[in-house]
Design a protein around this motif. Structure first.
Motif, PDB file in Angstrom:
ATOM      1  N   GLN A  55      40.193  46.233  41.504  1.00 48.60           N
ATOM      2  CA  GLN A  55      39.286  45.899  42.594  1.00 48.60           C
ATOM      3  C   GLN A  55      37.850  45.736  42.103  1.00 48.60           C
ATOM      4  O   GLN A  55      37.154  44.770  42.469  1.00 48.60           O
ATOM      5  CB  GLN A  55      39.319  46.988  43.664  1.00 48.60           C
ATOM      6  N   TRP A  56      37.412  46.663  41.268  1.00 48.32           N
ATOM      7  CA  TRP A  56      36.032  46.604  40.798  1.00 48.32           C
ATOM      8  C   TRP A  56      35.849  45.549  39.724  1.00 48.32           C
ATOM      9  O   TRP A  56      34.760  44.968  39.582  1.00 48.32           O
ATOM     10  CB  TRP A  56      35.559  47.985  40.361  1.00 48.32           C
TER      11      TRP A  56
ATOM     12  N   ALA B 170      33.241  45.254  32.282  1.00 45.79           N
ATOM     13  CA  ALA B 170      32.967  43.968  32.916  1.00 45.79           C
ATOM     14  C   ALA B 170      31.568  43.905  33.510  1.00 45.79           C
ATOM     15  O   ALA B 170      30.876  42.887  33.431  1.00 45.79           O
ATOM     16  CB  ALA B 170      34.010  43.685  33.988  1.00 45.79           C
ATOM     17  N   ILE B 171      31.142  44.990  34.120  1.00 48.26           N
ATOM     18  CA  ILE B 171      29.864  45.011  34.844  1.00 48.26           C
ATOM     19  C   ILE B 171      28.675  45.189  33.906  1.00 48.26           C
ATOM     20  O   ILE B 171      27.610  44.577  34.098  1.00 48.26           O
ATOM     21  CB  ILE B 171      29.885  46.135  35.903  1.00 48.26           C
TER      22      ILE B 171
ATOM     23  N   GLY C 228      33.907  38.122  41.123  1.00 49.07           N
ATOM     24  CA  GLY C 228      33.630  37.313  42.308  1.00 49.07           C
ATOM     25  C   GLY C 228      32.228  37.450  42.850  1.00 49.07           C
ATOM     26  O   GLY C 228      31.765  36.572  43.601  1.00 49.07           O
ATOM     27  N   GLY C 229      31.548  38.537  42.497  1.00 45.49           N
ATOM     28  CA  GLY C 229      30.217  38.778  43.045  1.00 45.49           C
ATOM     29  C   GLY C 229      29.127  38.826  41.996  1.00 45.49           C
ATOM     30  O   GLY C 229      28.259  37.968  41.939  1.00 45.49           O
ATOM     31  N   VAL C 230      29.184  39.848  41.162  1.00 44.99           N
ATOM     32  CA  VAL C 230      28.120  40.067  40.187  1.00 44.99           C
ATOM     33  C   VAL C 230      27.929  38.873  39.270  1.00 44.99           C
ATOM     34  O   VAL C 230      26.808  38.388  39.079  1.00 44.99           O
ATOM     35  CB  VAL C 230      28.391  41.350  39.370  1.00 44.99           C
TER      36      VAL C 230
END
Length: 208
Positions: free
Chosen positions: A98-99, A164-165, A105-107
């Motif tokens: 999910q994260w 990923a972030i 999809g967002g960041v």
């Protein structure tokens, strides 16, 4: 052996950090995107979408070479191959996924638009800066809330979601964001950036 095609971008750094964290041998093939190398026939043969990173696993499924494109898919593939940084428990696994999808999809798209309008646009576009800057700060707020009282994004365990972030947050200066405004993000960021594998992965390719 993993053949890594990459450049020193947020998406590229995901793959190199992951490979350093799991200790999997790999060769680096620099793809200097500013010189449009990603559009050459040689690279399109690796990734028809002309993006970095991409990997070729010379010992893929059934012992045959296997190509993986898209940074999120690469993280998942390497996690499954190594058995590291992705839980086996279904609920915990999907917490990570999910994260990871939140980043994909967002960041990634939003922060990327901020980078474009703040640094690359040929003309000043105040609307673009305001629209994407506002959403960028909202996403930082989501991440800050998520990290309240925990060390990592998913299951309070270091995972591919964090990997990923992180490289996108590492461009906070490009986004004109002060991490002091997001203390949980800053704590998380500082801790991850102190990891030797992260430090090594952030510098791949060395000549970029």
């Amino acid at each position: 052996m993993i053949e890594l095609y990459t450049w020193k971008t947020s998406n590229g750094r995901k793959a190199s950090i992951m490979l350093e964290e799991i200790g999997m041998p790999y060769n680096v093939h620099p793809i200097p995107i500013g010189q449009d190398v990603q559009f050459t026939p040689e690279y399109i043969a690796v990734n028809p979408n002309s993006k970095i990173p991409a990997i070729v696993d010379t010992d893929g499924p059934d012992g045959k070479p296997y190509t993986v494109i898209e940074s999120g898919a690469i993280l998942m593939y390497l996690a499954e191959k190594s058995g590291k940084l992705m839980p086996q428990d279904t609920a915990k696994r999907y917490e990570v996924i999910q994260w990871l999808m939140w980043q994909m999809g967002g960041v990634g798209p939003i922060f990327g638009q901020v980078h474009h309008f703040e640094r690359a646009a040929k003309v000043d576009v105040p609307y673009g800066k305001e629209r994407y800057g506002k959403e960028c700060r909202r996403l930082y707020g989501v991440l800050n809330a998520r990290l309240e009282g925990v060390d990592y994004v998913a299951n309070n365990e270091y995972s591919i979601a964090d990997i990923a972030i992180l490289p996108w947050v590492a461009r906070y200066d490009w986004q004109k964001v002060d991490l002091a405004d997001y203390p949980n993000v800053k704590r998380w960021f500082d801790a991850l950036m102190a990891r030797p594998a992260v430090q090594r992965g952030m510098e791949i390719p060395a000549d970029a």
